[in-house]
Write a protein that holds these residues in place. Structure first.
Motif, PDB file in Angstrom:
ATOM      1  N   HIS A   1       0.822  -1.136  -0.048  1.00  0.00           N
ATOM      2  CA  HIS A   1       0.091   0.163  -0.005  1.00  0.00           C
ATOM      3  C   HIS A   1       0.981   1.244   0.116  1.00  0.00           C
TER       4      HIS A   1
ATOM      5  N   THR B   1      -7.284   7.311  -0.777  1.00  0.00           N
ATOM      6  CA  THR B   1      -7.227   5.843  -0.587  1.00  0.00           C
ATOM      7  C   THR B   1      -6.773   5.520  -2.197  1.00  0.00           C
TER       8      THR B   1
ATOM      9  N   THR C   1      -5.632   1.811  -2.460  1.00  0.00           N
ATOM     10  CA  THR C   1      -5.934   0.399  -2.657  1.00  0.00           C
ATOM     11  C   THR C   1      -7.141   0.478  -1.880  1.00  0.00           C
ATOM     12  N   LEU C   2      -7.650  -0.796  -2.201  1.00  0.00           N
ATOM     13  CA  LEU C   2      -8.673  -1.275  -1.063  1.00  0.00           C
ATOM     14  C   LEU C   2      -8.789  -2.682  -0.420  1.00  0.00           C
ATOM     15  N   ASN C   3      -9.067  -2.956   0.536  1.00  0.00           N
ATOM     16  CA  ASN C   3      -8.784  -4.181   1.320  1.00  0.00           C
ATOM     17  C   ASN C   3      -9.127  -5.605   0.208  1.00  0.00           C
ATOM     18  N   ASN C   4     -10.337  -5.267  -0.379  1.00  0.00           N
ATOM     19  CA  ASN C   4     -10.880  -6.084  -1.225  1.00  0.00           C
ATOM     20  C   ASN C   4     -10.301  -6.163  -2.675  1.00  0.00           C
ATOM     21  N   SER C   5      -9.405  -5.576  -2.822  1.00  0.00           N
ATOM     22  CA  SER C   5      -8.790  -5.166  -4.537  1.00  0.00           C
ATOM     23  C   SER C   5      -7.374  -4.978  -4.492  1.00  0.00           C
TER      24      SER C   5
ATOM     25  N   THR D   1      -8.445   7.777  -6.944  1.00  0.00           N
ATOM     26  CA  THR D   1      -8.853   7.057  -5.777  1.00  0.00           C
ATOM     27  C   THR D   1      -9.942   6.200  -5.962  1.00  0.00           C
ATOM     28  N   SER D   2     -10.345   5.662  -5.081  1.00  0.00           N
ATOM     29  CA  SER D   2     -11.424   4.668  -5.401  1.00  0.00           C
ATOM     30  C   SER D   2     -12.850   5.584  -5.348  1.00  0.00           C
TER      31      SER D   2
ATOM     32  N   ILE E   1     -15.352   5.868  -3.812  1.00  0.00           N
ATOM     33  CA  ILE E   1     -16.051   6.217  -2.495  1.00  0.00           C
ATOM     34  C   ILE E   1     -15.530   7.761  -2.522  1.00  0.00           C
ATOM     35  N   TYR E   2     -14.326   8.011  -2.833  1.00  0.00           N
ATOM     36  CA  TYR E   2     -13.998   9.466  -2.422  1.00  0.00           C
ATOM     37  C   TYR E   2     -13.836  10.338  -3.895  1.00  0.00           C
TER      38      TYR E   2
END
Length: 323
Positions: free
Chosen positions: A85, A154, A156-160, A167-168, A170-171
């Motif tokens: 990360h 963000t 990276t994501l925990n499930n990706s 960014t993802s 979400i943001y």
């Protein structure tokens, strides 16, 4: 327009397009920048004010080029990031430092050329090496401050296993606002300064009958290089990056358009084009330093065994400032 569901954007193009571009830029850029920096450092005592900016431009390129092998592995593995990360954020941060550092130092070079041609008597002997060093430190500071907020989004994501260049989803709304602000301060303002400087320079060169023809040619060559860099590398990237972010915001709110996939592909092409600046920036070395041009002529003579033609040695613009 469909307000119920959005068609999935195809991400396959990125994995096919970016790795070959990154490999090409890494190879050409590392050789060209390494050679240019070596030539500048060998002539450190002769270094003029403008060459301080050229040196920093080269360091910014090297910093980014060293991250490209990791991105090549990432895209060859179908967008699977295996380097952690923290290093994902560092890699994206280095890209921003290179991009906006390059724009900043190209702007500084343009302002110095402008002063040397339009106001030579006012700046003669007043712009010292210390001024160039202080300005360079200021550019690095401003670029770092503008790029640091990107590190808090963000990546990276925990499930990706992906490593986002922005960014993802979400943001993405907040990131679009940040991206537009950085585009204005770190790209639009320097670009307007550059246009103002060279617009006035062209006006002076066209009206000035006593200005040396070699000086005119060198100035116009640098102008061509900068137009090439901005037209190919910087303008498409900022345009399509923000359009792509906007399309992601609309998709998040279930507002769908057919042009989303086209904008995404255009954005990926612009990402490939913007990294070309690390391979094209050495053209500034070649233009601004007579020693490097002489070395290149000797190298070509050695490679092709052709006789060297004698050329008239022109006085660099930097000598006008340093006089």
């Amino acid at each position: 327009m469909n307000t119920t569901s959005c068609k999935e954007v195809s991400f396959d193009f990125t994995g096919r397009f970016l790795p070959p571009v990154y490999i090409l830029v890494f190879t050409i850029g590392l050789v060209a920048n390494g050679w240019g920096l070596k030539s500048l450092l060998q002539n450190w005592k002769k270094m003029g004010n403008v060459n301080v900016f050229v040196l920093n431009l080269g360091f910014a390129d090297i910093l980014y080029l060293l991250t490209l092998p990791f991105l090549v592995v990432y895209y060859f593995m179908k967008s699977k990031w295996i380097f952690g990360h923290a290093f994902c954020k560092i890699t994206r941060f280095c890209f921003n430092l290179n991009l906006y550092g390059s724009i900043g130092f190209l702007t500084c070079i343009s302002v110095y050329r402008y002063l040397a041609i339009v106001h030579p008597m006012k700046v003669m002997g007043r712009l010292t090496l210390t001024h160039s060093v202080v300005i360079s430190i200021t550019v690095w500071f401003l670029v770092t401050v503008q790029s640091l907020p990107d590190m808090f989004y963000t990546k990276t994501l925990n499930n990706s296993s992906r490593c986002f260049d922005t960014t993802s989803s979400i943001y993405v709304e907040d990131y679009l606002k940040y991206s537009l602000g950085r585009t204005f301060t770190a790209f639009c303002i320097p670009f307007l300064i550059l246009l103002g400087c060279y617009g006035h320079v062209i006006f002076v060169l066209c009206r000035g009958k006593t200005i040396d023809k070699v000086l005119k040619q060198r100035c116009l060559k640098l102008l061509f290089i900068l137009i090439l860099l901005f037209s190919v590398c910087y303008i498409p990237y900022h345009l399509f990056k923000n359009l792509n972010l906007w399309s992601r915001v609309l998709s998040k709110h279930k507002i769908c358009h057919q042009w989303y996939n086209g904008v995404y592909i255009a954005h990926q092409i612009s990402r490939g084009l913007v990294c070309l600046n690390s391979a094209l920036n050495p053209l500034v070395y070649l233009h601004g330093n007579e020693e490097i041009r002489a070395q290149l002529r000797r190298l070509l003579h050695h490679m092709f065994n052709r006789p060297l033609t004698t050329t008239s040695r022109s006085v660099p613009i930097t000598q006008i400032i340093n006089a």
